[in-house]
Structure formats: structure tokens, C-alpha cells
Scaffold this active site. Structure first.
Site, PDB file in Angstrom:
ATOM      1  CB  THR A  11     -12.703 -29.577  23.730  1.00 24.06           C
ATOM      2  OG1 THR A  11     -11.619 -28.761  24.183  1.00 24.06           O
ATOM      3  CG2 THR A  11     -13.953 -29.287  24.541  1.00 24.06           C
ATOM      4  N   GLY A  12     -11.103 -31.720  21.811  1.00 26.40           N
ATOM      5  CA  GLY A  12      -9.900 -32.093  21.063  1.00 26.40           C
ATOM      6  C   GLY A  12      -9.271 -33.352  21.640  1.00 26.40           C
ATOM      7  N   GLY A  13     -10.124 -34.292  22.076  1.00 28.11           N
ATOM      8  CA  GLY A  13      -9.619 -35.528  22.694  1.00 28.11           C
ATOM      9  C   GLY A  13      -9.286 -36.605  21.694  1.00 28.11           C
ATOM     10  CB  SER A  15      -5.546 -35.204  17.720  1.00 26.06           C
ATOM     11  OG  SER A  15      -4.273 -35.001  17.158  1.00 26.06           O
ATOM     12  N   GLY A  16      -3.253 -35.824  19.797  1.00 29.06           N
ATOM     13  CA  GLY A  16      -2.213 -35.131  20.558  1.00 29.06           C
ATOM     14  C   GLY A  16      -2.395 -35.104  22.069  1.00 29.06           C
ATOM     15  CB  ILE A  17      -2.101 -32.239  24.434  1.00 29.53           C
ATOM     16  CG1 ILE A  17      -0.652 -31.868  24.078  1.00 29.53           C
ATOM     17  CG2 ILE A  17      -2.383 -31.964  25.914  1.00 29.53           C
ATOM     18  CD1 ILE A  17      -0.355 -30.367  24.089  1.00 29.53           C
ATOM     19  N   GLY A  18      -4.803 -33.881  23.920  1.00 31.53           N
ATOM     20  CA  GLY A  18      -6.138 -34.271  24.385  1.00 31.53           C
ATOM     21  C   GLY A  18      -6.281 -35.778  24.465  1.00 31.53           C
ATOM     22  CB  SER A 136       0.643 -21.796  23.904  1.00 29.03           C
ATOM     23  OG  SER A 136       1.854 -21.716  23.174  1.00 29.03           O
ATOM     24  CE1 TYR A 149      -1.845 -21.920  18.833  1.00 30.85           C
ATOM     25  CE2 TYR A 149       0.171 -21.124  19.858  1.00 30.85           C
ATOM     26  CZ  TYR A 149      -0.779 -22.115  19.700  1.00 30.85           C
ATOM     27  OH  TYR A 149      -0.687 -23.283  20.418  1.00 30.85           O
TER      28      TYR A 149
END
Ligand code: NDP
Length: 266
Positions: A11-13, A15-18, A136, A149
Site C-alpha cells: 500500500t502506498g507503492g 511514492s517514497g518507501i513503498g 516510525s 502521528y
């Protein structure tokens, strides 16, 4: 090929870390499905990663959309072996200046959606499967202005252990990667220009023992280990990839001239 024949949902693939993880998993032989809300970055990621990648536009805060993403992955690849519940949003929630809506949006995205991503996937997972949650350092750092957060990431940390014990009977491992400050688009709202980003890198790098921010690929490599059979006896664990920000805080760059030098002089 450390993931040959395996199928992964990230999920969230887009952008960024994904996205870095999707690249790495593909290079290691996995079939990969990615999700995200943003059609433009989803298309760009899909183009870069190649035609075999499944890219599903889905909002993780909507349970039916997570279900749809999981269904599309299983329909395309026939099974699911690895789930990286990575999608998340940043956001400050300072006391005195936070609406219920903004607080709850962070909780829904970073915590509730992580559980429902696991729930939607669980029916398709078999013994040997690996679930990875993205935590995190905020879970333990105590950063002013980030209660929501931090609470979500502390919640994810607790959930990693709960889910690991709950799914162990089915032979499913559940672990967590815990990034420190990592250079991804998540920082764009806070550091929209090159100069602002460079200042941010100095600031966040300064609170780490290794003296710099992390790269998305460095988090992806920890996720790869947890996804692979090399971690076959690892569950309920957390790999902290933070340059020592939480493990060796007093070795941080900002203290080098004082604490470290003082220790040498004793
Ligand atoms: P990015 O902003 O680059 O990526 C975030 C991803 O999450 C995007 O792909 C975004 O896609 C997706 N996302 C956000 N909200 C939703 C939603 N409602 N539905 C579906 N997808 C969503 O940030 P990072 O790669 O840095 O962040 C990835 C994870 O790493 C997050 O959980 C973050 O909390 C965690 N993390 C990051 C750190 C860092 O310093 N970078 C440090 C510690 C943890 P889209 O916008 O298209 O929806």
C-alpha cells in the site's frame, strides 16, 4: 532472487518507501501490486515498474477499496504471500490548534487502515506468508506537536506484536520496519524548495548518530529481509532503520563536539 515466485501487495507503492520497496521486491523476483490514491503518481510508478505490476487506485481509509485492491492482486497473481502496510500521512496536531477532523484523518490512515489492510489480506495468506507494517521513530521520540502521528505509530508498534501472536497459528509472520527521517515526498509540504529540504536534512541528520537522513532504499532493504524466507524465524519484531536516532541518541551529530569529546577527555 530472494522473493522468487512470491506475490506482494504494497500500500502506498506509488511514492517514497513503498515505491522503493516495489522496485526492490520486483528485482528480487516477486510479483508486485501497488496502491495509492493519486492517479498521476500511480501511473508514473506503474510505467516505471513495468506491465506486470498491478496498480490499483484505492484509498486505504475506505475498507471496500482495500478489499478491492486485495481482490485485484489475487485475481491477477492467484495468491498473496507478502503484505507491506506502508501507506501513511504526516501531519502536525499541536495542542490548541487541532481539529477533530485532522486528528481523526491521521488515525484513520496510519492506524485503522493498517488493521483493515491486514484483515482484507489475511484470508488469502498461507503458511510462510509475511506481513510487514511501517512504523516510525515517532512512536518513542516524543516530538512536540505530533501527538496523533506518534499515537498511530505507537499503535502500529503494539499491533505488530498482537497480530504476530494472533496469526502465528496460521504460520504467518508479522513484523515492522521503523524508519527514522527518510528522504521521501512525505517531507515536501514542510520543505517545498531545495534549500528548505537541505536545511531539513541537516536538522534531521543532526539528531542521528550516523549524521544524515535515511534513503527510501535503506528502509526497503529491511522490508526485503522481513518479507523473505531468510526471516523465517522472525515474528513480532521491529527493525529500526534510523541511523541511531533512537538507539544511540547521545552519539548524535549535534552532540559530537560536546558529549563525545567530553568522554574522550576523561
Ligand atoms: P510518501 O508521502 O512518499 O508516501 C506515502 C504513501 O502513502 C503514498 O504512496 C500515498 O499515496 C500513500 N497514502 C497516503 N494516504 C493514503 C490513503 N488514504 N490511501 C492510500 N494510500 C495513501 O511517504 P513515505 O514513503 O515517507 O511514507 C511511507 C510510510 O513511511 C508512512 O507510513 C510513513 O508514516 C512512514 N515513515 C516515513 C518516514 C520518513 O521520514 N519518510 C519516517 C517514519 C515513517 P497517495 O498520496 O497516492 O494516496
Amino acid at each position: 532472487m530472494r522473493l522468487a515466485g512470491k506475490t506482494a501487495l504494497i500500500t502506498g507503492g506509488n511514492s517514497g518507501i513503498g515505491l522503493a520497496t516495489a522496485r526492490l521486491f520486483l528485482a528480487e523476483g516477486a510479483h508486485v501490486a501497488i496502491t495509492g490514491r493519486n492517479r498521476k503518481t500511480l501511473d508514473a510508478a506503474s510505467k516505471e515498474l513495468g506491465k506486470d505490476v498491478v496498480a490499483v487506485q484505492a484509498d486505504v481509509t475506505r475498507v471496500e477499496e482495500i478489499d478491492r485492491a486485495v481482490a485485484a492482486t489475487v485475481q491477477k497473481f492467484g495468491k498473496l504471500d507478502i503484505v507491506f502496510a506502508n501507506a501513511g500521512i504526516p501531519g502536525a496536531t499541536p495542542v490548541g490548534n487541532t481539529s477533530l477532523a485532522s486528528f481523526e484523518e491521521i488515525i484513520r490512515t496510519n492506524l485503522t487502515a493498517v488493521f483493515f489492510t491486514v484483515q482484507a489480506s489475511a484470508a488469502h495468506l498461507n503458511p510462510g506468508a509475511s506481513i510487514i507494517l511501517n512504523g516510525s521513530v515517532h512512536a518513542v521520540l516524543g516530538v512536540p506537536g505530533y501527538s496523533a502521528y506518534a499515537a498511530t505509530k505507537a499503535g502500529v508498534r503494539a499491533m505488530t506484536r498482537n497480530l504476530a501472536s494472533e496469526l502465528a497459528a496460521r504460520g504467518i509472520r508479522v513484523n515492522q520496519v521503523t524508519p527514522g527521517g527518510t528522504k521521501t515526498p512525505i517531507w515536501s509540504p514542510q520543505a517545498p524548495t531545495e534549500q528548505a529540504m537541505s536545511e531539513l536534512e541537516q536538522r534531521l541528520g543532526g539528531i542521528t548518530a550516523l549524521g544524515r537522513m535515511g534513503e527510501a532504499e535503506e528502509i526497503a532493504r529491511a522490508a526485503l529481509y522481513l518479507a523473505s524466507d531468510e526471516a523465517s524465524y522472525v515474528t513480532g519484531a521491529e527493525i529500526v532503520v534510523d541511523g541511531g536516532a533512537t538507539g544511540a541518541p547521545l552519539g548524535a551529530l549535534i552532540y559530537r563536539d560536546s558529549l563525545v569529546a567530553a568522554a574522550k577527555s576523561v
